[in-house]
Design a protein around this motif. Structure first.
Motif, mmCIF file in Angstrom:
data_model
loop_
_atom_site.group_PDB
_atom_site.id
_atom_site.type_symbol
_atom_site.label_atom_id
_atom_site.label_comp_id
_atom_site.label_asym_id
_atom_site.label_seq_id
_atom_site.Cartn_x
_atom_site.Cartn_y
_atom_site.Cartn_z
ATOM 1 N N PHE A 1 59.470 -14.940 -50.660
ATOM 2 C CA PHE A 1 60.524 -14.258 -51.052
ATOM 3 C C PHE A 1 60.004 -13.491 -52.367
ATOM 4 O O PHE A 1 59.038 -14.045 -53.059
ATOM 5 C CB PHE A 1 61.801 -14.956 -51.365
ATOM 6 C CG PHE A 1 61.602 -16.250 -52.309
ATOM 7 C CD1 PHE A 1 61.976 -15.690 -53.828
ATOM 8 C CD2 PHE A 1 61.137 -17.210 -52.013
ATOM 9 C CE1 PHE A 1 61.833 -16.655 -54.697
ATOM 10 C CE2 PHE A 1 60.904 -18.362 -53.145
ATOM 11 C CZ PHE A 1 61.312 -18.161 -54.399
ATOM 12 N N ARG B 1 73.608 -16.429 -43.944
ATOM 13 C CA ARG B 1 74.215 -15.245 -44.195
ATOM 14 C C ARG B 1 75.513 -15.456 -43.684
ATOM 15 O O ARG B 1 76.713 -14.975 -44.388
ATOM 16 C CB ARG B 1 73.551 -13.922 -43.828
ATOM 17 C CG ARG B 1 74.273 -12.532 -44.380
ATOM 18 C CD ARG B 1 73.115 -11.456 -43.770
ATOM 19 N NE ARG B 1 71.756 -11.585 -43.730
ATOM 20 C CZ ARG B 1 71.262 -11.210 -44.915
ATOM 21 N NH1 ARG B 1 71.655 -10.500 -45.800
ATOM 22 N NH2 ARG B 1 69.964 -11.519 -45.052
ATOM 23 N N GLN C 1 57.772 -13.992 -57.530
ATOM 24 C CA GLN C 1 57.793 -14.294 -56.058
ATOM 25 C C GLN C 1 57.342 -15.820 -55.741
ATOM 26 O O GLN C 1 56.957 -16.300 -56.725
ATOM 27 C CB GLN C 1 56.751 -13.362 -55.368
ATOM 28 C CG GLN C 1 55.371 -13.545 -55.724
ATOM 29 C CD GLN C 1 54.312 -12.520 -55.069
ATOM 30 O OE1 GLN C 1 54.780 -11.659 -54.147
ATOM 31 N NE2 GLN C 1 53.319 -12.572 -55.623
ATOM 32 N N GLN D 1 67.601 -8.729 -57.580
ATOM 33 C CA GLN D 1 67.635 -8.348 -56.003
ATOM 34 C C GLN D 1 66.329 -9.112 -55.065
ATOM 35 O O GLN D 1 65.431 -8.847 -55.872
ATOM 36 C CB GLN D 1 67.330 -6.736 -56.342
ATOM 37 C CG GLN D 1 67.458 -5.999 -54.922
ATOM 38 C CD GLN D 1 67.338 -4.363 -55.306
ATOM 39 O OE1 GLN D 1 66.226 -4.093 -55.237
ATOM 40 N NE2 GLN D 1 68.413 -3.790 -55.268
ATOM 41 N N VAL D 2 67.105 -9.730 -54.247
ATOM 42 C CA VAL D 2 66.151 -10.484 -53.652
ATOM 43 C C VAL D 2 65.872 -9.986 -52.140
ATOM 44 O O VAL D 2 66.475 -9.355 -51.553
ATOM 45 C CB VAL D 2 66.852 -11.773 -53.204
ATOM 46 C CG1 VAL D 2 65.698 -12.662 -52.527
ATOM 47 C CG2 VAL D 2 67.275 -12.521 -54.608
ATOM 48 N N SER D 3 64.457 -10.028 -51.923
ATOM 49 C CA SER D 3 63.858 -9.560 -50.687
ATOM 50 C C SER D 3 63.117 -10.724 -50.143
ATOM 51 O O SER D 3 62.468 -11.368 -50.834
ATOM 52 C CB SER D 3 63.385 -8.157 -50.562
ATOM 53 O OG SER D 3 62.301 -8.263 -51.318
ATOM 54 N N GLY D 4 62.764 -10.807 -48.898
ATOM 55 C CA GLY D 4 61.851 -11.763 -47.935
ATOM 56 C C GLY D 4 61.495 -11.466 -46.908
ATOM 57 O O GLY D 4 62.074 -10.764 -46.076
ATOM 58 N N HIS D 5 60.368 -12.076 -46.523
ATOM 59 C CA HIS D 5 60.029 -12.152 -45.030
ATOM 60 C C HIS D 5 59.498 -13.472 -44.630
ATOM 61 O O HIS D 5 58.835 -14.038 -45.223
ATOM 62 C CB HIS D 5 58.780 -11.267 -44.789
ATOM 63 C CG HIS D 5 58.054 -11.122 -43.593
ATOM 64 N ND1 HIS D 5 58.773 -10.668 -42.480
ATOM 65 C CD2 HIS D 5 56.989 -11.595 -43.011
ATOM 66 C CE1 HIS D 5 58.288 -10.731 -41.233
ATOM 67 N NE2 HIS D 5 56.968 -11.215 -41.695
ATOM 68 N N ILE E 1 61.804 -11.774 -55.959
ATOM 69 C CA ILE E 1 63.090 -11.426 -56.853
ATOM 70 C C ILE E 1 62.653 -10.265 -57.871
ATOM 71 O O ILE E 1 61.610 -10.332 -58.601
ATOM 72 C CB ILE E 1 63.252 -12.633 -57.482
ATOM 73 C CG1 ILE E 1 63.768 -13.781 -56.500
ATOM 74 C CG2 ILE E 1 64.721 -12.170 -58.216
ATOM 75 C CD1 ILE E 1 63.807 -15.199 -57.129
ATOM 76 N N ARG E 2 63.408 -9.177 -57.976
ATOM 77 C CA ARG E 2 63.250 -8.030 -58.612
ATOM 78 C C ARG E 2 64.508 -8.155 -59.738
ATOM 79 O O ARG E 2 65.710 -8.139 -59.028
ATOM 80 C CB ARG E 2 63.214 -6.856 -58.160
ATOM 81 C CG ARG E 2 63.263 -5.558 -58.977
ATOM 82 C CD ARG E 2 61.985 -5.397 -59.603
ATOM 83 N NE ARG E 2 60.733 -5.101 -58.688
ATOM 84 C CZ ARG E 2 59.400 -4.899 -59.234
ATOM 85 N NH1 ARG E 2 59.125 -5.131 -60.388
ATOM 86 N NH2 ARG E 2 58.690 -4.848 -58.020
ATOM 87 N N GLU F 1 69.803 -15.416 -41.129
ATOM 88 C CA GLU F 1 71.141 -14.849 -40.577
ATOM 89 C C GLU F 1 72.310 -16.074 -40.472
ATOM 90 O O GLU F 1 73.494 -15.439 -40.661
ATOM 91 C CB GLU F 1 71.008 -14.238 -39.187
ATOM 92 C CG GLU F 1 72.050 -13.184 -38.639
ATOM 93 C CD GLU F 1 72.349 -12.158 -39.774
ATOM 94 O OE1 GLU F 1 73.454 -11.768 -40.172
ATOM 95 O OE2 GLU F 1 71.202 -11.586 -40.576
ATOM 96 N N HIS G 1 71.578 -16.241 -52.365
ATOM 97 C CA HIS G 1 70.852 -15.501 -51.478
ATOM 98 C C HIS G 1 70.514 -16.045 -50.249
ATOM 99 O O HIS G 1 69.676 -17.013 -50.241
ATOM 100 C CB HIS G 1 69.735 -14.659 -51.948
ATOM 101 C CG HIS G 1 69.190 -13.392 -51.316
ATOM 102 N ND1 HIS G 1 69.771 -12.216 -51.013
ATOM 103 C CD2 HIS G 1 68.287 -13.263 -50.275
ATOM 104 C CE1 HIS G 1 69.063 -11.508 -50.340
ATOM 105 N NE2 HIS G 1 68.140 -12.352 -49.450
#
Length: 252
Positions: free
Chosen positions: A227, A19, A195, A219-223, A229-230, A16, A12
């Motif tokens: 980060f 990515r 997290q 499923q990864v999200s972050g700010h 992880i679910r 940007e 992940h």
């Protein structure tokens, strides 16, 4: 791969830039596997991938970002020369390789120039957005080209891919060094959640053991540097996630 159980590495991007690089890498790998154009079906898959690659390369400052990263990696490698028991021969070899690839990328024409200006690729790109728009009556020139000798088509495709070689080699060197920069460490999620702090990392890598009875994906999200992880079951209706799920993590 073992049929009963196997290990998957999920990656992940944390910014940007990464990515974009991962998408370019994926497109280049697909082009390699699709490069033997011996039917209309796999030819259209190849042209669709190359059209997507052109779009990615046209969006941002890919070359300048790669050149900056090549320089950054050279600086990091030179710092290793002062570490005890380091393989100085290998470090010098890697630095020289990065120098060569940086020079090749710097002097290469605009990254997508040859493939973007090619007549065959340009014609197909114009039709790809139209559902079913690449039939023989839509693209008679392509239909004729696909009936040329295989060796002629192979030579043309090789020319297209060779124009992307400076990009491919620079990206391969960078991503290999980034992926190898951090070892995996064992972690445990609680009730499918984990997290952590990524620091200045560019890439998260998660290693999961899976089996037929445990098809789970992250499923990864972050700010910024944080980060989360679910972990979710592939079967969203009947699948479950263990209360304590072991996995390996690397923040590269």
């Amino acid at each position: 791969m073992n049929d009963a159980t196997s290990t998957i590495i999920f990656e992940h991007p944390l910014n940007e830039k990464m990515r974009s690089w991962l998408r370019i890498e994926s497109s280049l790998q697909q082009l390699e596997t699709q490069s033997h154009l011996d039917s209309q079906a796999n030819s259209l898959a190849f042209f669709r991938t190359i059209a997507e690659l052109i779009e990615i390369l046209e969006r941002g400052e890919v070359r300048s970002e790669l050149l900056k990263e090549l320089e950054r990696q050279q600086i990091k490698l030179r710092q290793w020369l002062n570490a005890p028991n380091v393989d100085t021969t290998m470090v010098h070899s890697l630095v020289e390789q990065l120098k060569e690839r940086s020079l090749a990328l710097h002097h290469a024409p605009r990254l997508s120039q040859q493939i973007k200006e090619d007549r065959i690729i340009s014609m197909v790109r114009q039709r790809l957005s139209i559902p079913g728009g690449c039939c023989s009556f839509d693209l008679p020139t392509l239909y004729l080209w696909l009936h040329l000798p295989q060796s002629t088509r192979d030579e043309t495709v090789s020319s297209w891919l060779n124009s992307l070689l400076p990009l491919k080699q620079a990206l391969e060197s960078i991503l290999e060094l980034i992926r190898q920069s951090t070892m995996f460490s064992s972690q445990v999620s609680h009730n499918g959640f984990f997290q952590g702090n990524a620091g200045d990392a560019d890439l998260l890598r998660l290693k999961l053991d899976i089996s037929e009875n445990q098809l789970i994906y992250p499923q990864v999200s972050g700010h910024k540097t944080r980060f989360a992880i679910r972990f979710l079951p592939m079967d969203s209706e009947n699948g479950t996630v263990p209360a304590h799920l072991s996995f390996e993590l690397a923040c590269c």
